[in-house]
Motif scaffolding. Structure first.
Motif, mmCIF file in Angstrom:
data_model
loop_
_atom_site.group_PDB
_atom_site.id
_atom_site.type_symbol
_atom_site.label_atom_id
_atom_site.label_comp_id
_atom_site.label_asym_id
_atom_site.label_seq_id
_atom_site.Cartn_x
_atom_site.Cartn_y
_atom_site.Cartn_z
ATOM 1 N N ARG A 180 -1.808 -0.054 -11.049
ATOM 2 C CA ARG A 180 -0.999 -1.145 -10.503
ATOM 3 C C ARG A 180 -1.156 -2.425 -11.314
ATOM 4 N NH1 ARG A 180 -1.698 -2.284 -4.322
ATOM 5 N NH2 ARG A 180 0.443 -3.020 -4.555
ATOM 6 N N THR A 226 5.352 -7.606 -1.306
ATOM 7 C CA THR A 226 6.289 -7.212 -2.357
ATOM 8 C C THR A 226 7.401 -8.247 -2.410
ATOM 9 O OG1 THR A 226 5.854 -4.865 -1.967
ATOM 10 C CG2 THR A 226 7.839 -5.416 -3.195
ATOM 11 N N ILE A 247 -0.415 -6.498 -10.601
ATOM 12 C CA ILE A 247 -0.203 -7.366 -9.443
ATOM 13 C C ILE A 247 -0.093 -8.809 -9.916
ATOM 14 C CG2 ILE A 247 -1.168 -8.164 -7.249
ATOM 15 C CD1 ILE A 247 -2.799 -5.529 -7.198
ATOM 16 N N SER A 307 4.800 -6.372 -7.161
ATOM 17 C CA SER A 307 3.677 -6.351 -6.222
ATOM 18 C C SER A 307 2.958 -7.694 -6.305
ATOM 19 C CB SER A 307 2.702 -5.225 -6.562
ATOM 20 O OG SER A 307 3.270 -3.976 -6.258
ATOM 21 N N ARG A 317 -5.415 0.935 -1.774
ATOM 22 C CA ARG A 317 -4.677 1.768 -2.736
ATOM 23 C C ARG A 317 -5.312 1.746 -4.123
ATOM 24 N NH1 ARG A 317 1.266 -0.485 -2.236
ATOM 25 N NH2 ARG A 317 1.616 0.989 -3.920
ATOM 26 N N ASP A 318 -6.631 1.589 -4.168
ATOM 27 C CA ASP A 318 -7.308 1.605 -5.462
ATOM 28 C C ASP A 318 -8.158 2.858 -5.635
ATOM 29 O OD1 ASP A 318 -9.219 0.986 -3.601
ATOM 30 O OD2 ASP A 318 -9.926 -0.860 -4.564
ATOM 31 N N ARG A 333 -4.704 -6.574 -13.111
ATOM 32 C CA ARG A 333 -4.432 -5.144 -13.240
ATOM 33 C C ARG A 333 -5.558 -4.342 -12.599
ATOM 34 N NH1 ARG A 333 -5.940 -1.700 -17.325
ATOM 35 N NH2 ARG A 333 -6.698 -3.491 -18.542
ATOM 36 N N GLU A 357 3.715 -2.310 0.960
ATOM 37 C CA GLU A 357 2.282 -2.425 0.749
ATOM 38 C C GLU A 357 1.477 -1.691 1.815
ATOM 39 O OE1 GLU A 357 1.022 -3.649 -1.934
ATOM 40 O OE2 GLU A 357 2.976 -4.274 -2.688
#
Length: 678
Positions: free
Chosen positions: A268, A541, A270, A558, A400-401, A264, A295
């Protein structure tokens, strides 16, 4: 008619889809059961087995000398009991399906029927695709299998017994539903059904496939085990672990939780597929179960493009890869190896003696100029800072963090400079200016744009043109900086590689054959890539739900595929924490095991420039050792290299090396060549 191919080879050729560079996808375990049936048909034709509706009998355990059929024969011969054909189709398919497929494709490549690209795409060789005949095959058997089979079905020709068996096998696996339109299938469906019913093995194959598909469709997801969850911090989850050495982090989780687990990060969740189990899944199922576009949607937004090669899937992705492939290949750098060496020599001989040189930034200048000159015809020297800033921004978008506002302000600052670089490259590739110049990857992209502007419009050109620079600025630069830092901590290997470098330059400017002969240097590069993988994982994905190791992964999940966790697996690399280049030299060759070495990714999106980059790394290392003596600065602790994982995995900016003594000062490659001649 004499047979030129085995049943497994004909079956794979019948399934070949050149638009995807793969076989047409078959549901569930159909492909495995079909390959198992092909092996049994081969054994039956050579009188090794016989079948009746109730039993499969072993007649002769003598191997055929066939790597496709013999493992199946060994399984049957090793069983103390007799079983039904359906039992053996299922058992052989589950145990040997992947092995049969690999052996079949390898043999077709050796015979010049198929060609393989770095992403494990397979295509008919041009001579086959255009002539519809197989080279090196005599008589009617030279005709492509699809042409033969369709003539039998549509012209109602009487098939040879083995042709009827092949049609029966294809029908059992529902191949014709894939390769024929609905109208065409309706026309010949009755004939297919009549031919299919003639062979007991083909009928047993259809029964095994139907039972397996029925079981998978009716199986409730509740019967699957829950995916292990990795404990994390409140709000942050596992984000901190992912900002350092990602491969080390994922390897520890793999050893603790197994090949699938859930992590985690803020916003998100994953699912991670790791180890050889994850790699095997990618190699077999990536094209049907994994997608990249979601993605990389934010990356495309930053690049102002509808799609980039890294974000594409399916036939369009395969088409663009095939256009770009030649421009990123090993042959490109080998063709101009003298230019690559001269660029490296100019940089190395200009370094000051004494002060610390930051490892990443120092080698970054060399490899970026090499790639620019060799792959695009333009040195990006004036744009290097812009490229670095641009790439770091792209990494923020990919990861994307971080919220978008934290990096959005960076985008306008650099986008104009990157556009200017791309305009200069495109102008340099005006066809009138390119006469007599080697065809490069930019020529290939521009030619595709002129031929099919709908497929590759101007809005997508920038992402294509800037691609080679991006690969050099981060991937090759990061890998090379780790390699040189490690080399300066390995005095034994340092002397071996220095002697190899001196021998390389002894007769003047080396050629491609000379560079290929740098066995120890190439092995050192490979071992460094194993220990310090720059791309330790791929984000994907799940576009279709699937079962993995007893767990169910729903569509839309994801995924992170930890492709380089296998680099630290003692099953493939004994004593994996030990740095040892002998792993990659005969007779060990540990990195040649299928799925065991993936520093540039794996599957359909494997980096096209991986081989180019490895040659590039070897030439730069050899040039450095020829013209200087170096030491780590600061001095290492047990060879450890301080690294950072943000924005990408690379040596820390405070880690570097010093030039302590010049070697062969004032002697260029040309001067050495003149001296050798005199």
């Amino acid at each position: 008619m004499m047979r030129a191919f085995t049943f497994a080879e004909d079956f794979c050729l019948l399934l070949q889809d050149d638009a995807l560079g793969d076989l047409h996808s078959l549901e569930g375990r159909t492909l495995d059961f079909g390959l198992a049936t092909a092996a049994l048909l081969e054994l039956a034709q050579h009188d090794r087995i016989d079948t009746d509706p109730a039993n499969l009998q072993l007649l002769d355990p003598t191997p055929l000398g066939d790597p496709i059929a013999d493992p199946a024969l060994a399984l049957i011969a090793g069983s103390p009991e007799t079983h039904t054909p359906e039992y053996w189709i299922r058992r052989i398919g589950l145990q040997l399906g992947t092995r049969i497929l690999d052996a079949t494709r390898d043999r077709l490549c050796e015979r010049g029927i198929l060609e393989r690209d770095p992403g494990d795409h397979f295509f008919l060789a041009p001579a086959v695709a255009h002539a519809k005949r197989y080279p090196g095959v005599e008589g009617d058997s030279a005709e492509e299998v699809k042409v033969r089979v369709m003539r039998i079905l549509f012209n109602e020709e009487i098939p040879q017994p083995w042709e009827a068996d092949l049609i029966g096998l294809a029908a059992a696996c529902r191949v014709f539903e894939k390769v024929l339109s609905a109208r065409e299938f309706d026309r010949v469906g009755a004939r297919i059904e009549a031919v299919q019913s003639l062979n007991l093995l083909c009928r047993a194959s259809r029964i095994a496939i139907d039972k397996d598909l029925a079981a998978s469709r009716s199986a409730p997801q509740q019967r699957y085990k829950p995916i292990p969850k990795v404990p994390g911090l409140p709000l942050l989850g596992n984000a901190l672990g992912m900002t350092g050495d990602l491969n080390d982090f994922l390897t520890k989780l793999y050893r603790r939780h197994g090949p699938i687990f859930r992590i985690r990060v803020p916003g998100r969740r994953i699912v991670v597929l790791a180890g050889q189990e994850g790699n095997s899944f990618v190699l077999r199922h990536a094209r049907t179960h994994l997608r990249t576009n979601r993605e990389f949607s934010e990356l495309c937004r930053v690049m102002e493009t509808d799609r980039a090669i890294i974000s594409m899937d399916g036939a369009d992705h395969v088409r663009l890869r095939r256009v770009a492939q030649a421009g990123y290949s090993r042959e490109v750098i080998e063709r101009d190896i003298d230019q690559a060496i001269e660029i490296a020599q100019r940089h190395v001989t200009a370094w000051p003696m004494g002060p610390r040189l930051r490892a990443f930034e120092t080698v970054q200048r060399i490899v970026t100029e090499q790639v620019g000159v060799l792959a695009t015809g333009l040195s990006p020297r004036d744009y290097l800072d812009d490229l670095k800033y641009y790439l770091d921004t792209l990494f923020f978008a990919i990861r994307r963090d971080r919220p978008r506002f934290m990096y959005a302000h960076r985008i306008p600052r650099v986008r104009g400079r990157i556009r200017q670089l791309c305009r200069e490259v495109i102008e340099l590739h005006d066809p009138d200016l390119r006469q007599g110049c080697p065809h490069d990857v930019i020529d290939a992209f521009l030619e595709l744009h002129r031929q099919d502007p709908q497929f590759l419009p101007e809005t997508d050109l920038m992402s294509a043109v800037v691609g080679p620079y991006i690969a050099a600025v981060d991937t090759v630069a990061g890998a090379l900086s780790f390699a040189v830092l490690r080399l300066f901590s390995e005095p034994e290997y340092l002397e071996v590689l220095r002697a190899e470098a001196d021998a390389l330059f002894a007769k003047g400017m080396p050629n491609a054959k000379d560079v290929r002969a740098l066995a120890n240097t190439h092995a050192f590069v490979t071992e460094s890539l194993r220990c310090y993988p720059i791309t330790p994982a791929m984000m994907r994905t799940a576009c279709n739900g699937f079962e993995f190791q007893g767990h169910w992964v729903p569509a839309g999940t994801s995924l992170m595929v930890a492709t380089t966790v296998v680099h630290k697996d003692p099953e493939y690399y004994p004593d994996p924490d030990r740095f040892e280049i002998e792993r990659h030299l005969p007779p060990r060759m540990e990195s040649k095991q299928k799925g065991a070495f993936a520093p540039f990714g794996l599957g359909p999106h494997t980096c096209l420039g991986g081989a180019f980059g490895q040659v590039q790394m070897a030439t730069v290392i050899a040039t450095m050792l020829r013209y200087g003596e170096f030491e780590r600065d600061p001095a290492p602790e047990d060879g450890a290299i301080r690294a950072t994982g943000y924005p990408s995995y690379r040596p820390h900016r405070k880690v570097g090396f010093r030039l302590v003594r010049r070697r062969n000062e004032g002697q260029s490659c040309g001067a050495a060549e003149s001296e050798a001649k005199s």
